[in-house]
Motif scaffolding. Sequence first.
Motif, PDB file in Angstrom:
ATOM      1  N   LEU A   1       0.742  -1.502   0.026  1.00  0.00           N
ATOM      2  CA  LEU A   1       0.055   0.275   0.232  1.00  0.00           C
ATOM      3  C   LEU A   1       0.961   1.165  -0.008  1.00  0.00           C
ATOM      4  CD1 LEU A   1      -2.755  -0.887   2.089  1.00  0.00           C
ATOM      5  CD2 LEU A   1      -3.358   0.154  -0.226  1.00  0.00           C
ATOM      6  N   THR A   2       2.268   1.459   0.770  1.00  0.00           N
ATOM      7  CA  THR A   2       2.886   2.637   1.106  1.00  0.00           C
ATOM      8  C   THR A   2       4.027   2.241   0.436  1.00  0.00           C
ATOM      9  OG1 THR A   2       3.204   1.971   3.011  1.00  0.00           O
ATOM     10  CG2 THR A   2       1.296   3.193   2.820  1.00  0.00           C
ATOM     11  N   GLY A   3       5.084   1.577  -0.394  1.00  0.00           N
ATOM     12  CA  GLY A   3       6.202   1.345  -0.514  1.00  0.00           C
ATOM     13  C   GLY A   3       6.284   0.926  -1.775  1.00  0.00           C
ATOM     14  N   SER A   4       7.535   0.570  -2.095  1.00  0.00           N
ATOM     15  CA  SER A   4       7.669   0.126  -3.675  1.00  0.00           C
ATOM     16  C   SER A   4       7.093  -1.283  -3.856  1.00  0.00           C
ATOM     17  CB  SER A   4       9.254  -0.113  -3.385  1.00  0.00           C
ATOM     18  OG  SER A   4       9.873   1.480  -3.130  1.00  0.00           O
ATOM     19  N   ALA A   5       7.237  -1.944  -2.895  1.00  0.00           N
ATOM     20  CA  ALA A   5       6.499  -3.419  -3.459  1.00  0.00           C
ATOM     21  C   ALA A   5       5.728  -3.606  -4.187  1.00  0.00           C
ATOM     22  CB  ALA A   5       6.028  -4.267  -1.994  1.00  0.00           C
ATOM     23  N   GLY A   6       4.257  -2.573  -3.577  1.00  0.00           N
ATOM     24  CA  GLY A   6       3.328  -1.741  -4.334  1.00  0.00           C
ATOM     25  C   GLY A   6       3.502  -2.189  -5.713  1.00  0.00           C
ATOM     26  N   PRO A   7       3.901  -0.853  -6.357  1.00  0.00           N
ATOM     27  CA  PRO A   7       3.946  -0.867  -7.631  1.00  0.00           C
ATOM     28  C   PRO A   7       4.883  -1.785  -8.484  1.00  0.00           C
ATOM     29  CG  PRO A   7       4.718   1.453  -7.018  1.00  0.00           C
ATOM     30  CD  PRO A   7       4.801  -0.065  -5.486  1.00  0.00           C
ATOM     31  N   LEU A   8       6.123  -2.599  -7.652  1.00  0.00           N
ATOM     32  CA  LEU A   8       6.747  -4.109  -8.217  1.00  0.00           C
ATOM     33  C   LEU A   8       5.779  -4.750  -8.095  1.00  0.00           C
ATOM     34  CD1 LEU A   8      10.461  -3.117  -6.481  1.00  0.00           C
ATOM     35  CD2 LEU A   8       9.838  -3.248  -8.826  1.00  0.00           C
ATOM     36  N   ALA A   9       4.955  -5.122  -7.181  1.00  0.00           N
ATOM     37  CA  ALA A   9       4.397  -6.711  -7.908  1.00  0.00           C
ATOM     38  C   ALA A   9       2.600  -6.402  -8.401  1.00  0.00           C
ATOM     39  CB  ALA A   9       2.827  -6.742  -6.177  1.00  0.00           C
TER      40      ALA A   9
END
Length: 409
Positions: free
Chosen positions: A117-125
């Motif tokens: 929701l708030t980190g780099s993992a969201g855009p990457l996933a």
Amino acid sequence: MGESSTVLQDRHYVNPFKDFSKDNDSSPIDVNAKEIHKNFQEKLTEKTIALLKKLEKNKMNWYNNDDQSIYTGLIGIAFLFYHYGRYFEEPTYLSKAAEMVQSCVSNLKSKRQVTFLTGSAGPLALGAVIYDSIDREESEGMILKLKSLSNNVLGDKSDLPDELLYGRAGYLFSLLFVNSKISPPIDDDLIKQVIASILKSGRIYSMRKHSKSPLMYAWHDKEYLGGAHGLGGILYLLLQARHYLSQSELKDEIEPSLKYLQKLRFPSGNFPSSVGNESDKLIHWCHGAPSMTMLFTLAYKVFDNKDYLETSIKCGEVIWNRGLLKKGYSICHGVPGNAYSFLNLFQETKDEKHLYRACKFAEWCFDYGSHQLRTPDRPFSLFEGLAGTIYFLIDLQKPMFAKFPAYTL
């Protein structure tokens, strides 16, 4: 709806809608088919498209900030476009989502912010999932970057919290999200390591604080309980990842923690926002009954204990009575987010009352902005604003497949 029918309470409007009745000729539900009536379905589609146009007219407002998160930033809009494009089979919106994600991923700055929701993992996933059918090599590159973020999630030296919004559970959701959409590219070992880290942290904190729950967590020195920051959200993610858990972890740690949480309910059916908080006032996904509905419905499926389902149904009652919030229309702390509870209950019980209630909350959202007493900081975003309302209205059109974004896989 006249002013007399929407008398203001402290945080919510009095619900002006009649509750479900099979004899209601004007109901949005086709009782015989147990589905949304064709006329209401058409209205849903019409309102969805109209609100999407409103969102797009305000493009400069959602591009004009540095926020790239799914929660309140540009990638939340991309997530909506991806959802809309898939539902309505509109490749234009899938392409828009891909472009927005690509632009964001190429400019990611922080490896310490690791959640969906708030980190780099969201855009990457999200990018990995979208690009899987466009450019497999690009998708695999995003997956490698996503996996590399684990360096800041695992290990005793990591100071990451465990909750969903900013912590390990949010990273776990990213991994599970990718595996649920693509032929699983994330190996079991990494997922098990993240889960082990969450469990270990919960055990240590619980022992140190002499908690009655085998697992307990704190964020900003408070033992929060809800979906965004607390025990409920963490348990919900762990239950969705139950295939990676041992039977002893489920029976000796997860279920006793559920029972502890269940005992904290208020007589109303609502839940406190944190341990020791005796204020029965918050009916939000982030704090209170809405996220608990989903948790205890899933707990019922996993442990086959009808008491858990009764807890969920009681949550639904308090949301119906107090869920039309003065805060407005956000997924996180507004009417659309609350309405997902009814869809969750309908999926489990097939009781058309819950689908009816979701439709009535959707009607409230049709008049977008008219019941909102405070403008959110990100008024067009997925979790605080207009994009979240549109996301919910799309989901309502296929209620058996609706999933609360970034929470339910």
